[in-house]
Scaffold this motif. Structure first.
Motif, PDB file in Angstrom:
ATOM      1  N   ALA A  33      44.048  40.479  41.707  1.00  0.00           N
ATOM      2  CA  ALA A  33      43.421  39.174  41.934  1.00  0.00           C
ATOM      3  C   ALA A  33      42.053  39.312  42.590  1.00  0.00           C
ATOM      4  CB  ALA A  33      44.328  38.302  42.801  1.00  0.00           C
ATOM      5  N   ASP A  34      41.771  40.461  43.174  1.00  0.00           N
ATOM      6  CA  ASP A  34      40.487  40.665  43.844  1.00  0.00           C
ATOM      7  C   ASP A  34      39.402  41.146  42.884  1.00  0.00           C
ATOM      8  OD1 ASP A  34      41.186  39.840  46.373  1.00  0.00           O
ATOM      9  OD2 ASP A  34      41.954  41.797  46.961  1.00  0.00           O
ATOM     10  N   GLN A  35      39.742  41.320  41.627  1.00  0.00           N
ATOM     11  CA  GLN A  35      38.752  41.766  40.654  1.00  0.00           C
ATOM     12  C   GLN A  35      37.791  40.642  40.275  1.00  0.00           C
ATOM     13  OE1 GLN A  35      41.456  43.121  37.503  1.00  0.00           O
ATOM     14  NE2 GLN A  35      40.656  45.191  37.811  1.00  0.00           N
ATOM     15  N   ASP A  36      36.669  41.032  39.728  1.00  0.00           N
ATOM     16  CA  ASP A  36      35.744  40.092  39.096  1.00  0.00           C
ATOM     17  C   ASP A  36      35.655  40.503  37.635  1.00  0.00           C
ATOM     18  OD1 ASP A  36      33.757  38.486  38.158  1.00  0.00           O
ATOM     19  OD2 ASP A  36      32.278  39.011  39.687  1.00  0.00           O
ATOM     20  N   THR A  37      36.509  39.891  36.818  1.00  0.00           N
ATOM     21  CA  THR A  37      36.606  40.303  35.420  1.00  0.00           C
ATOM     22  C   THR A  37      35.424  39.836  34.581  1.00  0.00           C
ATOM     23  OG1 THR A  37      37.983  38.346  34.992  1.00  0.00           O
ATOM     24  CG2 THR A  37      39.122  40.414  35.484  1.00  0.00           C
ATOM     25  N   SER A  38      34.515  39.066  35.193  1.00  0.00           N
ATOM     26  CA  SER A  38      33.311  38.679  34.456  1.00  0.00           C
ATOM     27  C   SER A  38      32.312  39.833  34.398  1.00  0.00           C
ATOM     28  CB  SER A  38      32.656  37.460  35.113  1.00  0.00           C
ATOM     29  OG  SER A  38      32.136  37.798  36.394  1.00  0.00           O
ATOM     30  N   ILE A  39      32.566  40.870  35.197  1.00  0.00           N
ATOM     31  CA  ILE A  39      31.704  42.048  35.229  1.00  0.00           C
ATOM     32  C   ILE A  39      32.313  43.144  34.374  1.00  0.00           C
ATOM     33  CG2 ILE A  39      30.641  43.792  36.711  1.00  0.00           C
ATOM     34  CD1 ILE A  39      29.577  41.023  37.215  1.00  0.00           C
ATOM     35  N   GLN A  40      31.507  43.767  33.556  1.00  0.00           N
ATOM     36  CA  GLN A  40      31.977  44.897  32.776  1.00  0.00           C
ATOM     37  C   GLN A  40      32.107  46.123  33.686  1.00  0.00           C
ATOM     38  OE1 GLN A  40      32.968  45.019  29.547  1.00  0.00           O
ATOM     39  NE2 GLN A  40      32.713  42.783  29.570  1.00  0.00           N
ATOM     40  N   PRO A  41      33.262  46.799  33.676  1.00  0.00           N
ATOM     41  CA  PRO A  41      33.433  47.951  34.570  1.00  0.00           C
ATOM     42  C   PRO A  41      32.393  49.036  34.356  1.00  0.00           C
ATOM     43  CG  PRO A  41      35.209  47.827  32.949  1.00  0.00           C
ATOM     44  CD  PRO A  41      34.457  46.540  32.863  1.00  0.00           C
ATOM     45  N   GLY A  42      31.886  49.156  33.139  1.00  0.00           N
ATOM     46  CA  GLY A  42      30.861  50.161  32.889  1.00  0.00           C
ATOM     47  C   GLY A  42      29.516  49.799  33.477  1.00  0.00           C
TER      48      GLY A  42
END
Length: 300
Positions: free
Chosen positions: A77-86
């Motif tokens: 839940a602490d992720q920001d999935t709008s950001i590409q991990p790469g």
């Protein structure tokens, strides 16, 4: 030898453990299990029915099956999935936490290592409180711990004594008049665990773990980092002004004359140190901060 923008610290270990929201449940679980252990733990008897052993395994599995964070030790839940991990893995993994977490008012940073430290402090406090509620045997380790803690908490006696216990140290500092005396004072500070513009430590050589080396890095900051001295934003200007006021107050407590002007001189000295200190990001680069040299080269 102060590091300059072209000469980094000999060894800088200050950034080995950063306060980021690392979600590693096994570390927390290990600490919890270790704290739960005691000398009363019974060793299973091989002759007993296997049901007991199975129950013990099931109990341990149940503890390990309940991670403190998320469903498997990482709080997604602490992720920001709008950001590409790469593009930015740090923001991808921690972005929501960084944007929504409210930093405790008494902290300049906070993360999993702070949680572990606070938890350990609470457990130590419980142990000490338990000792304070009984009368340990004279001369015992428990008695020494209890007496040490109670003396620290005896604010009435501390206030009565004032700065008296510090006066010999303050007098010795006031008498420093040569570079040799100043160097000797820096050395004593390492033993007394007080701050100086330099900090030393012995550790394994990064390139040869079979030998030890003396590491030297710049210290002497009363504020958290160099940017607090060098950035002229409204926030940092306000912090520096309050910092000078704080220093002057402490000097007045010590009955030191001209406290305000000396506080300003202290800020000026620390600012000069900051000007010759690398930015935090550069001080994290292990290869960049590894500059081994022998004693003769160092003193030269």
């Amino acid at each position: 030898m102060l590091p300059t923008k072209n000469t980094p610290d000999l060894i800088d270990t200050s950034e080995l453990f950063m306060s980021t929201p690392l979600k590693i449940s096994w570390l927390l679980a290990s600490l919890t299990l270790a704290a739960c252990g005691s000398d009363n733990t019974q060793t299973p008897n091989p002759s007993e029915d296997k049901t007991s052993a199975h129950a013990a395994v099931a109990s341990e599995s149940e503890v390990l099956a309940k991670p403190e964070l998320g469903s498997f030790g990482i709080d997604l839940a602490d992720q920001d999935t709008s950001i590409q991990p790469g593009d930015d893995f740090f923001r991808f993994a921690n972005g929501h936490w960084l944007d929504t977490y409210e930093l405790p008012a008494d902290r300049s940073n906070y993360g999993s290592f702070n949680v572990l430290t606070d938890r350990s402090d609470e457990r130590v406090r419980t142990i000490i409180d338990d000792l304070s509620s009984i009368e340990p045997a004279a001369g015992s380790l428990e008695k020494k711990i209890s007496d040490y803690y109670l003396s620290y908490m005896d604010t009435e006696t501390l206030n009565q004594r004032g700065i008296g216990p510090l006066q010999p140290t303050l007098s010795a500092l006031a008498e420093i008049d040569t570079q040799e005396e100043l160097s000797a004072a820096f050395g004593r500070a390492q033993i007394d665990n007080t701050a100086t513009p330099f900090s030393f430590g012995v550790g394994a050589d990064r390139s040869d773990p079979d030998q030890y080396q003396l590491g030297l890095r710049v210290g002497g900051f009363g504020l958290p980092d160099r940017d607090y001295y060098l950035e002229d934003t409204e926030k940092f200007l306000e912090i520096r002004a309050e910092y000078v006021t704080h220093i002057a107050t402490v000097l007045e407590f010590a009955n030191i004359e001209n406290a305000q002007s000396k506080a300003e001189a202290i800020l000026n000295l620390e600012t000069q140190i900051a000007e010759h200190t690398w930015p935090r990001a550069d001080r994290r680069k292990r290869d960049l901060t590894y500059i081994p040299m022998n004693y003769d080269d160092f003193v030269a």
